[in-house]
Write a protein that holds these residues in place. Structure first.
Motif, PDB file in Angstrom:
ATOM      1  N   GLY A 168      26.080 109.129  53.204  1.00  0.00           N
ATOM      2  CA  GLY A 168      26.041 108.170  54.312  1.00  0.00           C
ATOM      3  C   GLY A 168      27.053 107.050  54.136  1.00  0.00           C
ATOM      4  O   GLY A 168      27.763 106.686  55.080  1.00  0.00           O
ATOM      5  N   ALA A 169      27.133 106.510  52.922  1.00  0.00           N
ATOM      6  CA  ALA A 169      28.065 105.406  52.662  1.00  0.00           C
ATOM      7  C   ALA A 169      29.516 105.861  52.746  1.00  0.00           C
ATOM      8  O   ALA A 169      30.353 105.158  53.323  1.00  0.00           O
ATOM      9  CB  ALA A 169      27.783 104.780  51.297  1.00  0.00           C
ATOM     10  N   VAL A 170      29.826 107.023  52.175  1.00  0.00           N
ATOM     11  CA  VAL A 170      31.226 107.475  52.240  1.00  0.00           C
ATOM     12  C   VAL A 170      31.593 107.892  53.655  1.00  0.00           C
ATOM     13  O   VAL A 170      32.738 107.689  54.074  1.00  0.00           O
ATOM     14  CB  VAL A 170      31.563 108.579  51.205  1.00  0.00           C
ATOM     15  CG1 VAL A 170      31.424 108.056  49.794  1.00  0.00           C
ATOM     16  CG2 VAL A 170      30.749 109.821  51.400  1.00  0.00           C
ATOM     17  N   ASN A 171      30.647 108.441  54.408  1.00  0.00           N
ATOM     18  CA  ASN A 171      30.935 108.761  55.811  1.00  0.00           C
ATOM     19  C   ASN A 171      31.218 107.494  56.609  1.00  0.00           C
ATOM     20  O   ASN A 171      32.130 107.465  57.436  1.00  0.00           O
ATOM     21  CB  ASN A 171      29.789 109.538  56.445  1.00  0.00           C
ATOM     22  CG  ASN A 171      29.807 111.004  56.094  1.00  0.00           C
ATOM     23  OD1 ASN A 171      30.802 111.536  55.604  1.00  0.00           O
ATOM     24  ND2 ASN A 171      28.696 111.678  56.327  1.00  0.00           N
ATOM     25  N   ALA A 172      30.451 106.436  56.346  1.00  0.00           N
ATOM     26  CA  ALA A 172      30.683 105.167  57.045  1.00  0.00           C
ATOM     27  C   ALA A 172      32.063 104.616  56.700  1.00  0.00           C
ATOM     28  O   ALA A 172      32.787 104.122  57.578  1.00  0.00           O
ATOM     29  CB  ALA A 172      29.591 104.161  56.688  1.00  0.00           C
ATOM     30  N   ALA A 173      32.439 104.710  55.439  1.00  0.00           N
ATOM     31  CA  ALA A 173      33.764 104.236  55.030  1.00  0.00           C
ATOM     32  C   ALA A 173      34.863 105.080  55.679  1.00  0.00           C
ATOM     33  O   ALA A 173      35.875 104.529  56.140  1.00  0.00           O
ATOM     34  CB  ALA A 173      33.887 104.253  53.508  1.00  0.00           C
ATOM     35  N   MET A 174      34.680 106.389  55.717  1.00  0.00           N
ATOM     36  CA  MET A 174      35.691 107.242  56.353  1.00  0.00           C
ATOM     37  C   MET A 174      35.739 106.965  57.851  1.00  0.00           C
ATOM     38  O   MET A 174      36.832 106.936  58.441  1.00  0.00           O
ATOM     39  CB  MET A 174      35.418 108.721  56.080  1.00  0.00           C
ATOM     40  CG  MET A 174      36.449 109.648  56.716  1.00  0.00           C
ATOM     41  SD  MET A 174      38.186 109.305  56.282  1.00  0.00           S
ATOM     42  CE  MET A 174      38.309 110.035  54.678  1.00  0.00           C
TER      43      MET A 174
END
Length: 186
Positions: A168-174
């Protein structure tokens, strides 16, 4: 697989095998047995375990670049970027991604047999990503800068994902990065 040369068949089988089992703690002899061949044949074709692993990383990276080429033109820049990111974050690719980072680190440390990875680890992506940026209307210079930044962000977020498991966090960053990229096209 019929008609492919023996080295190619072994490489493809090794990619599939290590994607299933990972590489940690595996010897060349164990891998050869899993592939139905001898360790001597692997040494003949790849020189060493490290040489085989470098070829595996090259093959997986080539497959990813081919997937990018298949996506190009299949939607808006935002749709292409998000689809490509979803491909990278497929859990089935995690073993290959861990192998990539492991070998990348070893190559940076000068481990014999791995340094062949360094000249192309970034540059192999710059051409296709620069062309993609140009097709989205960026100048050559801006497309090349965006390509390098895209490689760095993607690899950094993949490393984050593998270390934390926080999709979830890396998707938000991407998502934020893609939004910034799309805004640069306007």
């Amino acid at each position: 697989m019929e008609g492919k040369d023996p080295k190619r068949r072994l490489l493809e089988a090794a990619v599939d095998q290590l994607a299933r089992t990972g590489v940690a703690g595996r010897s060349l002899r164990q891998l050869a047995a899993d592939l139905g061949t001898s360790h001597r044949m692997l040494i003949y074709h790849f020189g060493s375990m490290e040489g085989l692993l470098v070829e595996i990383v090259r093959e997986v990276e080539a497959r990813q670049r081919a997937a990018l080429a298949d996506l190009d033109g299949s939607g808006t820049p935002e749709e292409v970027a998000r689809a490509f990111w979803r491909r990278f974050t497929d859990p089935a690719l995690y073993p290959n991604e861990r192998l990539f980072f492991e070998l990348y680190g070893q190559a940076l440390q000068g481990r014999p047999g791995t340094e062949a990875l360094l000249p192309e680890v970034v540059t192999a992506w710059l051409g296709p990503l620069t062309e993609l940026g140009k097709s989205h209307g960026l100048s050559e210079r801006d497309a090349r800068i965006s390509a390098r930044l895209g490689v760095a962000v993607t690899r950094g977020l993949l490393l984050d994902l593998l270390a934390t498991g926080d999709l979830g966090a890396v998707n938000a960053a991407m998502d934020r990065f893609v939004d910034l990229y799309v805004a640069s096209l306007q």
